[in-house]
Design an enzyme around this catalytic site. Structure first.
Site, short mmCIF file in Angstrom:
data_model
loop_
_atom_site.label_atom_id
_atom_site.label_comp_id
_atom_site.label_asym_id
_atom_site.label_seq_id
_atom_site.Cartn_x
_atom_site.Cartn_y
_atom_site.Cartn_z
CG HIS A 255 -35.26 -18.59 -23.95
ND1 HIS A 255 -34.45 -17.76 -23.21
CD2 HIS A 255 -35.01 -18.31 -25.25
CE1 HIS A 255 -33.74 -17.00 -24.03
NE2 HIS A 255 -34.06 -17.31 -25.27
CD GLU B 105 -31.48 -19.27 -28.17
OE1 GLU B 105 -31.55 -18.27 -28.90
OE2 GLU B 105 -32.06 -19.37 -27.07
#
Lengths: 222, 222, 222, 222
Positions: free
Chosen positions: B91, B139
């Site tokens: 992430h 993202e």
């Protein structure tokens, strides 16, 4: 009071169900010998172990971040919610930046968690102690996982750490670790001025974990 | 089938007891709307949430290490023992080295955990997909935590990621994230070719988490 | 054309004045045997070596950051100003995050520097190649610094890397490394489909660096 | 004697040829105003700047590793060979682990390089000072690159750092930094007990670097 911290690392013999069994052994020995034993299992195992035993459960690592956008980090708040009462910080296998160590200690303090900051020599012990954790635990990295106890291989690093901490922050406790397996190792560690030991493979990888822990504790009492 | 992954990050509104309540809301909405919702709470909260709900629980991070001297690391084995069935990897708030991503995917595969590797642009999406996780989730970091949905601000990164993955590893699914809050954002994400979204603050920080999640899901069905 | 990349690491025998002498040896052998030799000295030595030789000088590492508040980072712009024409990226002793590798490749491309991305197995070779550096160099970490050449110990990782790159990005060259010392090692590496080798200790720690390099090059020509 | 350390970071206006010009300006002002100015350019620029000026040239970062298999690392030996006489360590934009800071200080000491360890608050200043570098430089990260000088925004962190270092290691000097631009900022920093400042953007990004540096130095003398 002598303190024994058993670091479960990620050993198979200390993960999941095996971690719960090992924590129960620690609790038995702790009660039987009136000695303080802290278990430090993997983060994901903390809650199950807290439910199984009443001895203190510490995390192996905590990040110095708070609530917010910190995906994948370990917060003091989440550890406390799971029932942990303290954490190792900066273990030789999970070293942190200086500012992170300071932030981790501060986060634990704010949340009511105890802190044990691991160090590798006298100079880093001084630095760690100056940030006022509850304990520093000095462990020469080359002896970690070995069967040569720090108390025999490098007594000066323990003595020197105890002296340095006394001068700089006498309220901080000193533990030592690396290669600690037998009762005599623990005894030697205490005689060098430390208040206890941090240990792992000597107990966890033993054929009979209970017997190994018993030998350690009983030997030190002789 | 559309997939919604709710990343709890370390938000106060998604830690400890609040994490359990939020997971229960996700389960309710998942059942009501027949949509697949995965929750990704903090590691220390996994076990309690697994006990509370039946929807899949993923970790926010996993290290690519096995059993042994890896203090403070998150192993696939410990996640599985706690009941998780998958994990986010890499992430934007917990970036990993390339070799670590590969090792994490391998460790999850060996343990039976599903994997979602997060990426920041088309080039890293290609690289991540080439290592064959179950999903990649693209993202753009500058949109994470914002209220500007990636599907509106940068539709090309989603389309480009979908195209790149189709060419390089068509078996890998594509999610997108960053700034996703409303049903129309999810709808746009699906129209761009993604199979679902990764989201966080839009739901977690909402005054009414249930209503926010309901709006997201219902809006997408319209 | 066969490519030999000599990584100076931080060896005493390849630092400061010794680095200049070693680069001069490389230039001599390169001219004598009409083989392309690239030297990769420490960053602080680049400028002196660029002034001393005409063979290409690469950095051992470059960060994917640009101009601004990036104290202590190695920018492509600074390497180019010092006269380097390329850089290793993600060497096993200086691993980078996936997003950093991508940013480093992009920064080098924008500045006109060539790139060699190091990898540890076929899966990471695929991932690295998908980001289109000039070369990938696969090196099983356990063989680095050993005297067991990858071309003998693990020929499949070389063959598999060559195959994977051909499929995914045929324009990317493949080098291999780890344990390469003798001419036969280089020869074997070429026969496995690689375009050259990345090597270090076998030459740098040799009693006679010139003779060692000569043996390597001559042996491969036989 | 007041000490000014100008950190070139990776600014375009302080890279390659521009770095040499800026170092020459620093030398001029240093001579004219009899003030000690240290320049800290990018590693790859050190040698060219050492050849161009006689004021001290420091690195922005040094790793605590020695000779051997440390590809891509910055060794004290390579910095010394290039002519540097000291190094920043642990700058807020290049934070190091505690054990790395200690190893970097030790490596510099063994090589005869001076050390300035950067810190972010009083607690980390104490910890850094306890490892006995030549200087600590406290810089609240939120003020770095701003135009709000630490001496105005947070005088207590400077005063507190000076006090803490005096108690713990009186031989260690204290600098401060972040937001320092004008003569009055420097003056205030000295009045708070620091021996000088660490600065960057205020001078480097100024329309007229010479004038900005002159204003800083002259202002402090008034």
């Amino acid at each position: 009071m002598t303190l024994i911290v058993l670091n479960f690392k990620t050993y198979r013999e200390a993960t999941g169900q095996a971690a719960i069994r090992l924590a129960e052994i620690c609790e038995d020995i702790s009660n039987e010998y009136s000695i303080k034993i802290i278990v430090a299992p993997q983060i994901a195992d903390i809650r199950a172990i807290v439910e199984a035993v009443e001895i203190p459960v510490y995390a192996q690592h905590v990040d110095g971040v708070g609530h917010g956008g910190f995906t994948g980090h370990i917060t003091a708040a989440s550890l406390q919610a799971a029932g942990a009462t303290g954490s190792l910080i900066n273990h030789s296998e999970r070293r942190l930046k200086l500012a992170e160590i300071e932030a981790s200690i501060a986060a634990c303090r704010a949340t009511g968690l105890s802190t044990i900051v691991c160090t590798n020599n006298i100079a880093t012990t001084r630095a760690a102690a100056s940030m006022r954790p509850d304990f520093v635990a000095v462990e020469p990295p080359e002896l970690i996982g070995s069967s040569i106890p720090v108390s025999k291989a490098d007594p000066d690093v323990v003595r020197g750490s105890v002296d340095a901490v006394k001068k700089i922050e006498p309220g901080v406790g000193v533990l030592c670790g690396a290669g600690i397996t037998h009762g005599e190792d623990l005894k030697a560690a205490l005689e060098l001025g430390s208040e206890g030991v941090l240990l792992a493979s000597g107990i966890i990888k033993a054929k009979d974990q209970r017997k190994a822990l018993e030998d350690l504790v009983a030997g030190a009492k002789r």
